[in-house]
Design a protein around this motif. Structure first.
Motif, PDB file in Angstrom:
ATOM      1  N   ASP D 156      24.572 -32.616  -8.696  1.00 35.50           N
ATOM      2  CA  ASP D 156      23.741 -33.681  -9.231  1.00 35.50           C
ATOM      3  C   ASP D 156      23.349 -34.673  -8.144  1.00 35.50           C
ATOM      4  N   THR D 157      24.330 -35.117  -7.416  1.00 34.72           N
ATOM      5  CA  THR D 157      24.094 -36.118  -6.377  1.00 34.72           C
ATOM      6  C   THR D 157      23.118 -35.622  -5.318  1.00 34.72           C
ATOM      7  N   LEU D 158      23.351 -34.415  -4.849  1.00 35.25           N
ATOM      8  CA  LEU D 158      22.480 -33.880  -3.805  1.00 35.25           C
ATOM      9  C   LEU D 158      21.062 -33.654  -4.316  1.00 35.25           C
ATOM     10  N   ALA D 159      20.969 -33.218  -5.537  1.00 35.50           N
ATOM     11  CA  ALA D 159      19.633 -32.993  -6.102  1.00 35.50           C
ATOM     12  C   ALA D 159      18.876 -34.313  -6.211  1.00 35.50           C
ATOM     13  N   MET D 178      14.568 -26.793  -0.053  1.00 32.97           N
ATOM     14  CA  MET D 178      15.316 -25.662   0.479  1.00 32.97           C
ATOM     15  C   MET D 178      16.502 -26.120   1.323  1.00 32.97           C
ATOM     16  N   ILE D 179      16.209 -27.061   2.192  1.00 40.78           N
ATOM     17  CA  ILE D 179      17.279 -27.604   3.027  1.00 40.78           C
ATOM     18  C   ILE D 179      18.436 -28.081   2.171  1.00 40.78           C
ATOM     19  N   GLY D 180      18.099 -28.830   1.153  1.00 40.72           N
ATOM     20  CA  GLY D 180      19.137 -29.395   0.295  1.00 40.72           C
ATOM     21  C   GLY D 180      20.007 -28.313  -0.313  1.00 40.72           C
ATOM     22  N   PHE D 181      19.344 -27.280  -0.792  1.00 45.35           N
ATOM     23  CA  PHE D 181      20.149 -26.224  -1.408  1.00 45.35           C
ATOM     24  C   PHE D 181      21.035 -25.524  -0.375  1.00 45.35           C
TER      25      PHE D 181
END
Lengths: 191, 191, 191, 191
Positions: D156-159, D178-181
DNA sequence: GATGAATGAGGATTCATTCAT
DNA sequence: AATGAATGAATCCTCATTCAT
């Protein structure tokens, strides 16, 4: 429908403002004092007049037009110049003497920075009748050929002063109302 | 010396009050704005004028006496009635036209509830000269036999109005100063 | 000279704001509650912070720089990348866990419309150190080649989340501080 | 029918609240602004939501479940762990990027003291699916053995952070989604 | 149920005045 | 005496909520 904004309440607030302004001075009067005097809640005042400034302006216009209405009531449209002027004069003086609160508050609002140019314009409007008479009288050679606005202002100023004098000397036997009109007439008529 | 400096500061405060009152309106002006304009600390104002109300009264008296002083300067004590009146009139008008700030503030203070009856009395005092002339002129039959206070007030009222008209029409070719005096003279003299 | 504006009082107000904001929520806190908690008069607050909004901004900057100061204290400038990151991480976590009020208020101010872009900019400034390390680490191939601002934000976000988790589970045996750093490191390093 | 109309109004109010909150900030928005935007009378709002606080809580739950619904739509129940996670991730990011108002308001409500623990609990509920996947993935050794709630929070936080970054750099060519995932997957998976 | 006027308890400031320095 | 920080009462206005229509 919900309760409709009542004209009564509007009037109550305006009347309350008038009397409290007269008593405590326009600038020392909190809106709370007005609403209390009007018998409404503090917030209610603001549903009728969004700001104190607007209230002041509305009151100003209101007083001005009330006065105008009185002056023009039963106006002798077919009298001679002097008669018509005198009718206006007497009406003005009588109103002023019998409405000291209105007069005092009007005097304060007159010099208030909160009164907008628009309000002043609107306030002047009802007095065009005086200017109309003056215009005609000048054309017929009854009055000196000064700008009509000047005649109007003279009328107004002298009347206000006369009212003030009468108010300040309640027991005098001097008929200031008559004296005042004589001064005005001699000062401006041509005869 | 301390005394000298104090007098300077007193004046500075009074002058500052005048100009700030004229600009922002007497009732919207905080004492802090006055002290700032005067270049003194907020607290200092109160060592010279214990309350704002007292400051307003002092300013009122100050303006009134400044005006009186000017009117009576180089007064033609031996001229005839009309000449002497006209001298006062011209002085008044000239002062008013060249001192719009003073005039505006005076107009506001005039209707202020904070001005005490004593101040109003004191403010009237310097104008006794006018009453003196009027008294004499009435005795000689030059003027109508109205109360001298009335003559004085008439003079004052018409002059103020005349100044206001001149101020509001900077580019006019109409000589309101002269017109005004004519109205006054015709209205009150006997000839 | 008069009493000089005291740094103590400024701090007292800021501290009071912090604790009252934390307790009652930033938007439900009247300025009167802050001044009371600070032990000063209601008006005094406004000699230090002209508006509530300015107070909020100052508090925001204050908290941000307090945090930065702590992070950079005894910073191991010559350690390897992982060591340096970990120092910052541990400092952050420790501060957050021991300063729940600061953290809560910061979270609220973060989303407040009253915080100006300038304040946000200033608030970010102290964290450039993190970006500096990231830049270097990327150059050396230790970290993935993402924008440094992204690395910095990631660091910040994960740390905040970690602190929140720790705060919400006071009795856990899980070492969230360590887990969190592992996630961050694995997620962004290249090795 | 009455029932249908009511549901419409309820939605209208909720929608209005969302957009006005986003525009003016949750705490600076009077209920009157909401009712006006919703096209209903001030009082009507209170027949649907007895207090502003309740309205805020309902909106919070509403947004949370709207998001959950979207995430779980066309969910590839039979994909592998990475695929399923990625589906959720992309859905989240896409929703956030296309619903900035919702995101902003959610961020403000998140830290609002008015949101009750019950609402927070309810708001978390729809995200159990994520926890379910995580549980299974941990059991199969795909993910590090952290508490599932932690995995969920991390996701949740990263999204959210990723959405914020994308929103703040509309013209970037960097594929933050993409990077985030990648960061999330590398940080938490075991491979 | 819908409406919107009415309510009145706050709330952020302002400002005349005081007082420590 | 001069300074300006400190004070807190007072003020205009806002706003969640109630209630008559």
């Amino acid at each position: 429908m919900a309760r409709t904004k009542s004209e009564d309440k509007r009037r109550a607030i305006l009347d309350a403002a008038l009397s409290v302004f007269a008593e405590r001075g326009t600038w020392s009067t909190p809106t709370a004092a007005i609403s209390r005097a009007a018998g409404v809640a503090e917030g209610t005042l603001f549903t009728y007049f969004p700001t104190k400034e607007i209230l002041m302006n509305e009151l100003y216009r209101d007083l001005k037009s009330e006065l105008a209405e009185i002056l023009l009531a039963s106006f002798p449209s077919d009298g001679d110049v002097r008669t018509r002027f005198q009718h206006l004069w007497q009406g003005y003086i009588r109103w002023g003497v019998t409405h000291p609160d209105e007069l005092k508050v009007l005097a304060q609002l007159q010099v208030a920075d909160q009164i907008t140019p628009e309000s002043r314009e609107v306030g002047r409007a009802p007095f065009v009748e005086i200017e109309r008479i003056a215009t005609e009288a000048i054309a017929h050679g009854y009055l000196h050929d000064y700008p009509v606005a000047y005649h109007s202002m003279l009328f107004d100023t002298l009347a206000e002063m006369t009212i003030a004098v009468i108010a300040s000397e309640p027991n005098t036997t001097v008929d200031y109302a008559m004296i005042g009109f004589d001064v005005l007439w001699r000062g401006t008529s041509r005869s």
